[in-house]
Scaffold this active site. Structure first.
Site, PDB file in Angstrom:
ATOM      1  N   LYS A 226      66.349  42.991  -7.730  1.00 22.86           N
ATOM      2  CA  LYS A 226      64.830  43.630  -7.462  1.00 22.86           C
ATOM      3  C   LYS A 226      65.259  45.061  -7.368  1.00 22.86           C
ATOM      4  O   LYS A 226      66.171  45.668  -7.095  1.00 22.86           O
ATOM      5  CB  LYS A 226      64.408  43.090  -6.344  1.00 22.86           C
ATOM      6  CG  LYS A 226      63.770  41.572  -7.025  1.00 22.86           C
ATOM      7  CD  LYS A 226      63.065  40.678  -6.020  1.00 22.86           C
ATOM      8  CE  LYS A 226      62.358  39.517  -6.667  1.00 22.86           C
ATOM      9  NZ  LYS A 226      61.861  38.778  -5.670  1.00 22.86           N
ATOM     10  N   ARG A 261      67.432  32.127  -4.756  1.00 17.95           N
ATOM     11  CA  ARG A 261      66.949  32.142  -6.178  1.00 17.95           C
ATOM     12  C   ARG A 261      67.684  33.381  -6.899  1.00 17.95           C
ATOM     13  O   ARG A 261      67.280  34.406  -6.494  1.00 17.95           O
ATOM     14  CB  ARG A 261      65.367  32.367  -6.033  1.00 17.95           C
ATOM     15  CG  ARG A 261      64.517  32.295  -7.388  1.00 17.95           C
ATOM     16  CD  ARG A 261      63.180  32.393  -7.263  1.00 17.95           C
ATOM     17  NE  ARG A 261      62.516  32.447  -8.692  1.00 17.95           N
ATOM     18  CZ  ARG A 261      62.162  33.475  -9.335  1.00 17.95           C
ATOM     19  NH1 ARG A 261      62.898  34.570  -9.128  1.00 17.95           N
ATOM     20  NH2 ARG A 261      61.698  33.410 -10.664  1.00 17.95           N
TER      21      ARG A 261
HETATM   22  N1  PMM Z   1      60.262  36.441  -7.394  1.00 22.04           N
HETATM   23  C1  PMM Z   1      60.092  36.615  -8.466  1.00 22.04           C
HETATM   24  C2  PMM Z   1      59.447  35.409  -9.310  1.00 22.04           C
HETATM   25  N2  PMM Z   1      59.464  34.222  -8.411  1.00 22.04           N
HETATM   26  N3  PMM Z   1      59.556  33.223  -6.370  1.00 22.04           N
HETATM   27  C3  PMM Z   1      59.847  33.101  -5.411  1.00 22.04           C
HETATM   28  N4  PMM Z   1      59.909  31.937  -4.771  1.00 22.04           N
HETATM   29  N5  PMM Z   1      60.524  34.084  -4.665  1.00 22.04           N
HETATM   30  C4  PMM Z   1      60.713  35.098  -5.377  1.00 22.04           C
HETATM   31  O1  PMM Z   1      61.449  36.263  -4.615  1.00 22.04           O
HETATM   32  C5  PMM Z   1      60.397  35.244  -6.646  1.00 22.04           C
HETATM   33  C6  PMM Z   1      59.673  34.137  -7.202  1.00 22.04           C
HETATM   34  C7  PMM Z   1      60.223  37.819  -9.440  1.00 22.04           C
HETATM   35  O2  PMM Z   1      61.408  37.770 -10.113  1.00 22.04           O
HETATM   36  P1  PMM Z   1      61.733  37.296 -11.668  1.00 22.04           P
HETATM   37  O3  PMM Z   1      60.712  38.249 -12.465  1.00 22.04           O
HETATM   38  O4  PMM Z   1      63.004  37.865 -11.856  1.00 22.04           O
HETATM   39  O5  PMM Z   1      61.666  35.922 -11.723  1.00 22.04           O
END
Ligand code: PMM
Length: 283
Positions: A226, A261
């Site tokens: 991030k 994640r």
């Molecule tokens: N971050 C992203 C998308 N989905 N879901 C949860 N539960 N927690 C997160 O921190 C989260 C998420 C954004 O990241 P990406 O675009 O790399 O998927």
């Protein structure tokens, strides 16, 4: 309530031994870190399989980017992106497949296609019927903290008392889920790193993660690649943020996180192995 094992259907995740790794499968043209890399369904499935080989305990399949400023995706497009990939992965892997969506219709269709977990970045705020889907199917559900909506969430986020506001939000979200019939031991909470937070807010939430863990629900943390990491490293692009991600993963695990994640499963697994060695070491 403290959940040390998450058991449902044919799945059984021991949350005590070590945090479980959720590998990210983004079928989007525009996600901040890997947008476009796995937009083709076959490539997305191959990526999911590779992550399971590397040690992913869960795969999180999403079809809509939630990066700051992102525009929403229509229901038809989102279904067309995620359902074939979920169907194919569900035939090939035994780990649970989570669907990253805030729409009840997508969650229901994804579960029909073989998903067995819901990851809702809106914690049921955008489409409360998603709680009914979780209640009816009995799948675990991630409830994430976010200030506002993705399009505008990064416009000067201000909190009087960040940690207690995030805790109150998550507590209320869990209450709404439980009122709709979701079993308390199927609820996972997430502070929502990067969602309506300044970089400083993200660091504070990581530093004080233990206070969130003490709420008693399993805690998921998603720092992977991030922007706060890129900024700290002097402008590193997303794919050059993996070692910084590993440092945050180590801290989060040490402070009690139950789920991580991540885009880079191999790195998370090695990082968690080191943390485990420290935690098991003699005093
Ligand atoms: N971050 C992203 C998308 N989905 N879901 C949860 N539960 N927690 C997160 O921190 C989260 C998420 C954004 O990241 P990406 O675009 O790399 O998927």
């Amino acid at each position: 309530m403290t959940v040390s094992v998450l058991k449902w259907g044919q799945h059984n995740l021991d949350l005590e031994a070590r945090p479980r790794i959720m590998g990210i499968v983004n079928i989007t043209p525009d996600s901040f870190s890997d947008g476009g890399d796995y937009f083709d369904p076959e490539t997305a499935v191959a990526h999911g399989l590779a992550m399971v080989e590397e040690g992913a305990d869960i795969l999180d399949v999403g079809g809509e980017s939630t990066r700051p400023g992102a525009e929403p995706v229509g229901e038809g497009d989102e279904k067309a992106r995620v359902l074939p990939v979920i169907r194919s992965l569900a035939e090939k892997v035994s780990v649970p497949i989570s669907v990253d969506t805030y729409k009840s219709s997508i969650a229901a269709a994804a579960i029909e296609a073989g998903a067995s977990m819901i990851n809702d970045i809106s914690a049921g705020r955008f489409d409360p019927a998603i709680f009914d889907v979780a209640a009816r199917t009995g799948v675990p559900m991630v409830l994430m903290h976010m200030r506002g909506v993705p399009r505008s969430m990064q416009a000067r986020p201000v909190y009087d008392d960040l940690v207690s506001e995030v805790k109150t939000f998550l507590h209320e979200a869990a209450g709404r889920a439980e009122a709709a019939g979701v079993a308390p031991d199927r609820i996972i909470l997430d502070p929502g790193i990067g969602f309506g937070k300044t970089f400083g807010h993200n660091w504070t939430l990581i530093k004080r993660l233990r206070e969130l863990v003490e709420m008693g629900y399993p805690m998921l943390v998603g720092p992977s690649r991030k922007a706060f990491l890129g900024y700290l490293l002097g402008g590193a692009p997303p794919k050059a943020r993996d070692s910084a991600t590993a440092a945050v993963v180590a801290l989060a695990a040490y402070l009690g996180a139950h789920f991580i994640r991540t885009h880079n499963v191999q790195l998370a697994r090695e990082t968690l192995t080191v943390v485990r060695a420290v935690m098991k070491a003699d005093d």
